[in-house]
Design an enzyme around this catalytic site. Structure first.
Site, short mmCIF file in Angstrom:
data_model
loop_
_atom_site.label_atom_id
_atom_site.label_comp_id
_atom_site.label_asym_id
_atom_site.label_seq_id
_atom_site.Cartn_x
_atom_site.Cartn_y
_atom_site.Cartn_z
CB VAL A 1 -5.44 -3.49 -2.96
CG1 VAL A 1 -3.80 -3.33 -3.25
CG2 VAL A 1 -5.90 -4.62 -2.91
CB CYS A 2 -2.55 0.31 -2.15
SG CYS A 2 -1.31 1.52 -2.33
CB THR A 3 -4.32 4.76 -2.15
OG1 THR A 3 -4.14 4.26 -3.40
CG2 THR A 3 -3.16 5.29 -1.65
N GLY A 4 -6.78 2.15 -2.14
CA GLY A 4 -8.41 1.89 -2.14
C GLY A 4 -9.04 2.17 -1.05
CB THR B 1 -3.33 3.02 3.30
OG1 THR B 1 -3.26 3.14 2.01
CG2 THR B 1 -2.83 4.27 4.08
#
Length: 328
Positions: A103-106, A123
């Site tokens: 998720v996102c910056t993961g 991202t």
């Protein structure tokens, strides 16, 4: 389902997937999702909001096959991607998982583990250039809400975690259960993967014009209302001529065209996410008739509503700011 977290993780990145999978269990997902949080050492983590999240599984102790490994994002992603213990465990666990998600910056953690080389990922738009610069072997696409490449899934920022999770639930259990979960979570709709992270109708206008931004929010939330140029101008406390100048300057389009596009896109999402007949969707989105909506679909997408309903993904709009279109 193992959700990997770390200090300064975005709490919504944890809550959106776990809440959606929990709701799916409530609606009879079979087999049900076993949702666990995993951290280095099994300790609790401090979210970026300052709220503590209790510890779960110690990553090094997780053994056997995993169904889904999901790494969350947040302001702590840089430190997490530089944590050799965390990266090594994510790399090991990914080898046992049916699918891997971020998720996102993961996705920075996945990239540090070498799990997305030569894969297309997305991202949060704010961090896409940084990801591409740090990991040139990764194909970074900053536009979509989420991307599916092989067994790897990545999403854009924050609430797009919910869109990604609904897609995973639909993949596992079909569209009916995914729709039930969306209703349970009171989310307006399940946005398609290729919807842009920032559309001209939802993004803050260039120059930070608050009046235009406020009107765009009003338009998107009141599609069935009177959204004529005079009505919008009166709401904003300016003349229709001045409103037209503001839309031209900040959006490159007219108020009428912005309204028509917003209504058409809202109707397209209802076509895909509900079983409502076209006439009912037309009324909800401010069109005078089903025929008017059909023409709007052809103008905006180049296809009919029936075709939009059957397509695997939402077609991209073919209208562009500045082109002439009929009024609403």
């Amino acid at each position: 389902m193992l959700i990997v977290a770390y200090d300064e993780a975005q709490i919504l990145d944890i809550a959106c997937p776990s809440g959606a999978f929990e709701a799916a269990n409530g609606y009879g997902a079979a087999p049900p999702y076993a949702i666990e949080l995993g951290t280095v050492g099994g300790r609790g983590v401090r979210s970026s909001a300052g709220i503590g999240v209790g510890g779960g599984r110690r990553l090094a102790a997780v053994a056997g096959k995993l169904d889904t490994l999901l790494v969350v994002g947040g302001p702590g992603h840089e430190k997490a991607a530089g944590d050799e213990r965390l990266v090594a465990q994510v790399r090991r666990l990914a080898g046992t998982a049916r699918r891997v998600a971020a998720v996102c910056t993961g996705v920075f953690v996945l990239a540090a583990a070498g799990l997305v080389d030569r894969r297309r990922v997305t991202t949060h738009w704010r961090y896409s250039a940084d990801l591409a610069a740090r990991h040139p072997a990764v194909a970074v696409d900053p536009a979509p809400l989420y991307v599916h490449d092989g067994h790897v899934y990545t999403s854009a920022g924050v609430t797009s975690a919910l869109d990604l999770t609904l897609a995973l639930i639909e993949e596992d259990h079909g569209p009916t259960l995914a729709r039930q979960v969306a209703r349970e979570l009171v989310t307006y709709l399940h946005r398609p993967a290729n919807q842009a992270q920032i559309s001209m109708f939802l993004a803050a206008p260039p120059g930070g014009d608050r009046l235009v931004g406020d009107l765009l929010g009003h338009i998107n939330g009141h599609l069935a209302d009177d959204l004529g140029t005079r009505t919008l101008a009166a709401r904003a406390g300016v003349s229709p001529r001045h409103l037209a100048r503001l839309f031209a300057r900040h959006l490159g389009t007219t108020p009428a065209r912005a309204v028509r596009a917003a209504r058409t896109e809202g109707a397209a999402h209802l076509v895909r996410s509900s079983g409502l007949p076209l006439a009912a969707i037309a009324r909800r989105c401010g069109f005078g008739s089903a025929e008017t909506l059909r023409q709007a679909f052809l103008d905006h997408y180049g296809v009919t509503g029936d075709r939009i309903r059957r397509m695997p993904d939402m077609p991209p709009p073919r209208e562009r700011p500045g082109a002439q279109t009929p009024g609403t």
